[in-house]
Design a protein around this motif. Structure first.
Motif, PDB file in Angstrom:
ATOM      1  N   ILE A 182     -27.788 -26.322  42.709  1.00  0.00           N
ATOM      2  CA  ILE A 182     -28.678 -27.125  41.865  1.00  0.00           C
ATOM      3  C   ILE A 182     -28.468 -26.721  40.409  1.00  0.00           C
ATOM      4  CG2 ILE A 182     -31.109 -27.595  41.331  1.00  0.00           C
ATOM      5  CD1 ILE A 182     -31.718 -26.756  44.283  1.00  0.00           C
ATOM      6  N   LEU A 183     -28.349 -27.713  39.540  1.00  0.00           N
ATOM      7  CA  LEU A 183     -28.226 -27.444  38.107  1.00  0.00           C
ATOM      8  C   LEU A 183     -29.519 -27.881  37.406  1.00  0.00           C
ATOM      9  CD1 LEU A 183     -26.761 -26.734  35.491  1.00  0.00           C
ATOM     10  CD2 LEU A 183     -25.484 -28.875  35.669  1.00  0.00           C
ATOM     11  N   ILE A 184     -30.201 -26.925  36.778  1.00  0.00           N
ATOM     12  CA  ILE A 184     -31.469 -27.221  36.092  1.00  0.00           C
ATOM     13  C   ILE A 184     -31.230 -27.172  34.589  1.00  0.00           C
ATOM     14  CG2 ILE A 184     -33.848 -26.451  35.706  1.00  0.00           C
ATOM     15  CD1 ILE A 184     -33.568 -24.899  38.435  1.00  0.00           C
ATOM     16  N   LEU A 185     -31.514 -28.285  33.908  1.00  0.00           N
ATOM     17  CA  LEU A 185     -31.461 -28.283  32.442  1.00  0.00           C
ATOM     18  C   LEU A 185     -32.886 -28.081  31.929  1.00  0.00           C
ATOM     19  CD1 LEU A 185     -29.904 -28.698  29.755  1.00  0.00           C
ATOM     20  CD2 LEU A 185     -30.612 -31.090  29.882  1.00  0.00           C
ATOM     21  N   ASP A 186     -33.134 -26.936  31.317  1.00  0.00           N
ATOM     22  CA  ASP A 186     -34.469 -26.614  30.805  1.00  0.00           C
ATOM     23  C   ASP A 186     -34.556 -27.063  29.343  1.00  0.00           C
ATOM     24  OD1 ASP A 186     -36.840 -25.519  29.934  1.00  0.00           O
ATOM     25  OD2 ASP A 186     -36.550 -23.603  30.958  1.00  0.00           O
ATOM     26  N   LEU A 187     -35.394 -28.078  29.097  1.00  0.00           N
ATOM     27  CA  LEU A 187     -35.542 -28.617  27.735  1.00  0.00           C
ATOM     28  C   LEU A 187     -36.427 -27.746  26.863  1.00  0.00           C
ATOM     29  CD1 LEU A 187     -36.258 -32.322  28.647  1.00  0.00           C
ATOM     30  CD2 LEU A 187     -34.318 -31.552  27.291  1.00  0.00           C
ATOM     31  N   GLN A 188     -37.117 -26.783  27.479  1.00  0.00           N
ATOM     32  CA  GLN A 188     -38.134 -25.983  26.788  1.00  0.00           C
ATOM     33  C   GLN A 188     -39.088 -26.939  26.058  1.00  0.00           C
ATOM     34  OE1 GLN A 188     -35.332 -22.821  25.230  1.00  0.00           O
ATOM     35  NE2 GLN A 188     -36.776 -21.595  26.418  1.00  0.00           N
ATOM     36  N   ASP A 189     -39.331 -26.742  24.757  1.00  0.00           N
ATOM     37  CA  ASP A 189     -40.318 -27.609  24.093  1.00  0.00           C
ATOM     38  C   ASP A 189     -39.709 -28.875  23.493  1.00  0.00           C
ATOM     39  OD1 ASP A 189     -42.163 -25.790  24.826  1.00  0.00           O
ATOM     40  OD2 ASP A 189     -42.680 -25.108  22.813  1.00  0.00           O
ATOM     41  N   ASP A 190     -38.430 -29.120  23.735  1.00  0.00           N
ATOM     42  CA  ASP A 190     -37.781 -30.282  23.118  1.00  0.00           C
ATOM     43  C   ASP A 190     -38.134 -31.596  23.810  1.00  0.00           C
ATOM     44  OD1 ASP A 190     -36.298 -29.559  20.821  1.00  0.00           O
ATOM     45  OD2 ASP A 190     -34.928 -28.433  22.097  1.00  0.00           O
ATOM     46  N   ASP A 191     -37.984 -32.682  23.060  1.00  0.00           N
ATOM     47  CA  ASP A 191     -38.287 -34.017  23.565  1.00  0.00           C
ATOM     48  C   ASP A 191     -37.013 -34.621  24.153  1.00  0.00           C
ATOM     49  OD1 ASP A 191     -38.903 -36.637  24.000  1.00  0.00           O
ATOM     50  OD2 ASP A 191     -39.740 -37.001  22.000  1.00  0.00           O
TER      51      ASP A 191
END
Ligand SMILES: [Zn+2]
Length: 368
Positions: A182-191
């Motif tokens: 599984i590949l998770i892209l974490d946007l953190q606080d970005d829109d």
């Protein structure tokens, strides 16, 4: 595996309670929802930390005992993104700084050794990751992947949306990831709607196509900043600044699933001189699926130590839109209903966290 939603939960008492309720309700057994648990302390059960056992024994006993009861996949991270200089509880700092301390290159980090303590459980998917707040040491991803692969069938790769480093990091991921992963892209606080991410999303879709892995976009709709700026929103009104539209749009950006912090703020709580941080709530936010909005409910003060928000929620329009079947079965709404009857119960921060998580995940399971 065809899942659509990944709630991120922390290894704390309230999340544990929510988790157990979902197990009893078989919410995670449907495979539509796969939880990501962030382990942030040696044990979520405080009593264990006072005995004479070694920290790794406490860790192993605590989490193996907890996770062995569940027969569904669980993604487990020992998070590397948390800023250890920020105002978080000392016990989380102690644990995470030991896990993340720079390892001698010949020996694996504590974080990897601790993951291996969970490898006897076949449902655990460990997370390969890095610290996005520091320069990226080459081969961090591939080294972790090689180490964990010997003991785990599936691995999740958690990468962060830092435009300067992400291309290089994704190239490393591409070398290591398999169709089981599984590949998770974490946007953190970005829109996620910012156009600067279009190329990045395309790159991730390309990896998905060539490697046949699953991809998840992890979003943080309720940020500290939004909560601060929306202090003056009235009772029973939506906080419009919270954008939860990803629930309906993740597919159009090429992802298999989306993730978020399960209806609560991504927040670890300040260190309150070692005391339990359990302040009375001044207001609660209740997720309304039919509008895809978070509605603010202010506390009504019965006396200084017993503010309650439940009667206000249960009289609202967004509550009624859920209908009788949801109220009867959703573990979060069952608790809210009980509170509206017994208003002598104090509503505190931890209790409402657990209620919100349960209501949000139950709702996602109903509608996704
Ligand atoms: Zn509910």
């Amino acid at each position: 595996m065809s899942f659509k939603y990944m709630p991120v939960l922390r290894s704390r008492e309230n999340e544990k309670r929510a988790f157990k309720n979902f197990f009893d309700n078989k919410i995670f057994s449907s495979n539509t929802i796969i939880p990501l648990i962030e382990i942030i302390q040696y044990s979520p059960n405080r009593k264990n930390t006072t005995d004479s056992k070694l920290p790794e024994e406490i860790f192993e006993e605590s989490y193996v005992n907890e996770f062995k009861n569940y027969d569904f996949p669980i993604i487990v991270d020992i998070p590397m993104y948390i800023d250890l200089n920020s105002n978080i509880k000392q016990k989380y700092k102690d644990f995470l700084s030991e896990m993340l301390s720079n390892s001698n290159k010949k020996t694996p980090s504590k974080r990897l050794i601790y993951f291996n303590k969970l490898s006897k459980l076949k449902n655990i998917i460990p997370v390969v990751s890095y610290n996005p707040n520091a320069p990226y040491p080459l081969k961090t991803i591939s080294t972790q992947e090689k180490y964990l692969r010997t003991n785990f069938n599936k691995i999740a790769f958690r990468v962060f949306v830092n435009i300067n480093t992400i291309t290089h990091i994704l190239n490393e991921v591409e070398q290591s990831i398999t169709s089981e992963d599984i590949l998770i892209l974490d946007l953190q606080d970005d829109d996620y709607k910012e156009t600067k991410f279009n190329t990045l999303f395309q790159k991730i879709e390309d990896i998905k196509t060539s490697k046949k892995c699953k991809t998840i976009i992890l979003n943080t709709p309720i940020t500290e900043d939004i909560i601060k700026k929306n202090k003056n929103v009235q009772n029973d009104c939506p906080i419009n600044a919270i954008d939860n539209s990803i629930v309906f749009s993740y597919k159009s950006f090429g992802f298999d699933a989306f993730g978020d912090y399960a209806g609560i703020k991504k927040y670890l709580g300040p260190d309150n001189n070692g005391n339990n941080y359990n302040p009375p709530v001044t207001y609660n936010i209740f997720y309304a699926y039919h509008q895809n909005k978070y509605i603010k409910f202010k506390s009504q003060t019965i006396n200084a130590s017993k503010p309650v928000v439940a009667p206000s929620i249960t009289k609202s329009k967004c509550w009624n839109m859920y209908g009788h079947t949801h109220h009867k079965n959703c573990p979060g709404c069952i608790e809210i209903n009980n509170k509206s009857i017994d208003t002598s119960k104090p509503g505190n921060w931890g209790t409402w966290q657990a209620i919100n998580i349960q209501h949000y995940i139950y709702t996602m399971n109903d509608f996704l």
